[in-house]
Every structure is written in structure tokens, then in C-alpha cells.
Design a protein around this motif. Structure first.
Motif, PDB file in Angstrom:
ATOM      1  N   ALA A  87      -3.609   6.400  11.565  1.00  0.00           N
ATOM      2  CA  ALA A  87      -3.380   5.413  10.504  1.00  0.00           C
ATOM      3  C   ALA A  87      -2.103   4.636  10.813  1.00  0.00           C
ATOM      4  O   ALA A  87      -1.002   5.205  10.763  1.00  0.00           O
ATOM      5  N   SER A 111       0.858  -1.188   0.000  1.00  0.00           N
ATOM      6  CA  SER A 111       0.000   0.000   0.000  1.00  0.00           C
ATOM      7  C   SER A 111       0.898   1.244   0.000  1.00  0.00           C
ATOM      8  O   SER A 111       2.048   1.195   0.458  1.00  0.00           O
ATOM      9  N   ARG A 145      -0.828   4.025   5.074  1.00  0.00           N
ATOM     10  CA  ARG A 145      -1.393   3.164   6.110  1.00  0.00           C
ATOM     11  C   ARG A 145      -2.878   3.450   6.310  1.00  0.00           C
ATOM     12  O   ARG A 145      -3.359   4.556   6.025  1.00  0.00           O
ATOM     13  N   TYR A 146      -3.547   2.438   6.848  1.00  0.00           N
ATOM     14  CA  TYR A 146      -4.989   2.530   7.102  1.00  0.00           C
ATOM     15  C   TYR A 146      -5.277   2.742   8.584  1.00  0.00           C
ATOM     16  O   TYR A 146      -4.480   2.397   9.454  1.00  0.00           O
ATOM     17  N   ARG A 147      -6.439   3.283   8.855  1.00  0.00           N
ATOM     18  CA  ARG A 147      -6.952   3.391  10.216  1.00  0.00           C
ATOM     19  C   ARG A 147      -7.713   2.116  10.556  1.00  0.00           C
ATOM     20  O   ARG A 147      -8.302   1.486   9.679  1.00  0.00           O
ATOM     21  N   LEU A 165      -4.549   5.001  -2.077  1.00  0.00           N
ATOM     22  CA  LEU A 165      -3.807   4.355  -0.990  1.00  0.00           C
ATOM     23  C   LEU A 165      -3.462   2.914  -1.346  1.00  0.00           C
ATOM     24  O   LEU A 165      -2.337   2.457  -1.158  1.00  0.00           O
ATOM     25  N   ASP A 180     -10.367   4.422   3.745  1.00  0.00           N
ATOM     26  CA  ASP A 180      -9.224   4.663   4.639  1.00  0.00           C
ATOM     27  C   ASP A 180      -9.237   3.797   5.893  1.00  0.00           C
ATOM     28  O   ASP A 180      -8.442   4.007   6.805  1.00  0.00           O
ATOM     29  N   ILE A 181     -10.151   2.803   5.956  1.00  0.00           N
ATOM     30  CA  ILE A 181     -10.274   1.958   7.154  1.00  0.00           C
ATOM     31  C   ILE A 181     -10.144   0.492   6.750  1.00  0.00           C
ATOM     32  O   ILE A 181     -10.659   0.071   5.709  1.00  0.00           O
ATOM     33  N   ILE A 182      -9.473  -0.290   7.600  1.00  0.00           N
ATOM     34  CA  ILE A 182      -9.273  -1.705   7.316  1.00  0.00           C
ATOM     35  C   ILE A 182      -9.485  -2.506   8.604  1.00  0.00           C
ATOM     36  O   ILE A 182      -9.326  -1.980   9.706  1.00  0.00           O
ATOM     37  N   PRO A 188     -10.827  -2.587   1.711  1.00  0.00           N
ATOM     38  CA  PRO A 188     -11.157  -1.183   1.431  1.00  0.00           C
ATOM     39  C   PRO A 188     -11.448  -0.984  -0.057  1.00  0.00           C
ATOM     40  O   PRO A 188     -10.843  -1.645  -0.908  1.00  0.00           O
TER      41      PRO A 188
END
Length: 263
Positions: free
Chosen positions: A99, A87, A90-92, A166, A200-202, A161
Motif C-alpha cells: 500500500a 485518507s 494508503r491504497y494498493r 480508509l 483497498d485498491i485505487i 474505492p
């Protein structure tokens, strides 16, 4: 099972009369009603049974290959102990959080380590509906073979996601129906990619996936804040997507190959 051959005896334990044999007095007449001895055999020479050149000396056939032991959580976690990020950031784990979660990759799979939120979307059920889940949606990004939405309550699936700058899962051999191994503590559950989430979330999976791992699947209060590893095998697919047994069979095979790979 080997069949046991038993001697056939006529009722009463007497032999069926046959050709006359010399009696004790040499007259050639057998004494009527003589009982058959357990040692009695048919006269003449037995025809030798054909020899099987492939038979083992003991008479037993070749041994079946041993079934390998299931891939363990420890096996998979050891394989993903490092991270080569694929990626672009980073994800939140949740909205409003920092993140911190990269998507990592190898030649065979992509993976991430996060929390687990409960996805209860799809076909309404006793556990997943508008009354049990305030964020319930009756649709899923990917559908069953008949076009209907997936059943979160029945099918273990993971959420990826939506494609963004991203990370775009489609560029890494991932699609609806891709096979995933989800690890939590000492448990491994096999699932499919079944839905998409925020850009933006995983860290999300279905009610059935959480339940299979011993995680509270309640969409309001369930899930776990950390400790879940998601491994999605590239270029894999279950068809039809809702075939849970096929996901488990493919998942075990792909996990074994992944653990044994050298890259």
C-alpha cells in the motif's frame, strides 16, 4: 462580414431618364443616350449618418476577450506536486502489492497518483463484454439519466474505492458524476466519477478514458503500471452524467480555477 455596396447600373450602361438638365446649347434638353459616368452622384446634400458615441476612432467595435489557452498537463502536475493526505492510510495499486498511494486533498479537489487498470464494465459493447473481459460486469455503481449502466467504451470515467474506514469519498464532496481531470505524460483528459472499486485498491478508469490518454485500453493486457494522476473536483457534477461534452467544458473551467487558486 462587412457588406460591400455596389452601384446599380441598368443594362447597357445607360442612366434611366430623369428630369431634364440644361444641355450644351442651353435649351434644357439633355442629349439622349448619354452614358453614366463613374463619377456621377445624386444631386442634393447627403444626410449625415448618426454618430455612435461608443464607436472607436477607427470605426471598429470593442475587441472580443481572448480565449485562454487550454490547461496543460504541466500546469496540473505543478499544482499537485505536494500532498496533504485526506485518507487515513494508503491504497494498493493492485492486489498483493504494498500500500503506497495516499489520497491527497486541497480546498478544491482530491487527487492521487497511481497506475491505470481498465474498467470495462457497464453496457456491453464490441470492446467491453464477457468475451473480452474475464472480470466483466454489466452494471456500474452510477447510472445514466435513463437508469441504464454507463458505457465504458464511450464515456471517460474514473473509479473510486468504495467507502471504508480508509477513505470515504462522499465526505470530500465527491459523488457519481463529479468532474475529474486525468493526466498522463503530456495529455489531459476530462472524465466523471462513474464506478466504484475494491475498498483497498485505487487507480482505475474506463476503456474510453484510457483511450483518450493514449493508454492501451484492452481490458486484458492494457493499462499502465504508473504515471497517472487523478484529480477530482469537489462539489462538481455533470448532469446528465453521460454528457461527455459537458464534462469536458466543466473540466477545463474547473482545472483553470484549480491551477490559478492559491491554497
Amino acid at each position: 462580414m462587412r457588406e460591400v455596396l455596389r452601384r446599380g447600373a441598368v443594362p447597357g450602361g445607360y442612366a434611366t431618364p430623369g428630369p431634364a438638365a440644361p444641355g450644351p446649347d442651353g435649351t434644357g434638353t439633355a442629349t439622349p443616350g448619354t452614358a453614366v459616368s463613374d463619377a456621377a452622384t445624386t444631386t442634393g446634400s447627403a444626410t449625415p449618418a448618426p454618430t455612435d458615441p461608443d464607436a472607436s476612432p477607427s470605426g471598429s467595435g470593442p475587441s472580443a476577450p481572448a480565449t485562454p489557452a487550454p490547461v496543460t498537463a504541466a500546469d496540473l502536475l505543478a499544482r499537485v506536486s505536494g500532498c496533504t493526505p485526506v485518507s487515513k492510510g494508503r491504497y494498493r495499486k493492485d492486489r498483493g502489492r504494498a500500500a503506497t498511494v495516499p489520497v491527497c486533498g486541497t480546498r478544491e479537489a482530491v487527487y492521487w497518483k497511481a497506475d491505470m487498470d481498465i474498467d470495462c464494465d457497464g453496457r456491453p459493447s464490441r470492446h467491453c463484454n464477457a468475451a473480452t473481459d474475464p472480470h466483466f460486469s454489466s452494471s456500474t455503481a452510477f447510472a445514466e439519466s435513463d437508469g441504464r449502466a454507463l458505457s465504458s467504451a464511450k464515456l471517460p470515467y474514473v473509479v473510486v474505492p468504495v467507502p471504508s474506514s480508509l477513505w470515504d469519498y462522499r465526505e470530500h464532496g465527491v459523488r457519481g458524476g463529479s468532474v475529474a481531470a486525468v493526466v498522463y505524460r503530456d495529455r489531459v483528459s476530462y472524465a466523471v466519477v462513474g464506478d466504484t472499486g475494491p475498498a483497498d485498491i485505487i487507480g482505475e478508469a474506463s476503456y474510453a478514458a484510457a483511450k483518450s490518454l493514449g493508454i492501451d485500453p484492452d481490458p486484458r493486457s492494457g493499462g499502465t503500471p504508473s504515471g497517472v494522476t487523478y484529480i477530482v473536483f469537489k462539489d462538481s457534477r455533470v448532469d446528465p452524467l453521460e454528457d461527455r461534452e459537458a464534462a469536458e467544458t466543466q473540466g477545463e473551467r474547473l482545472a483553470r480555477e484549480f491551477v490559478n487558486s492559491a491554497d
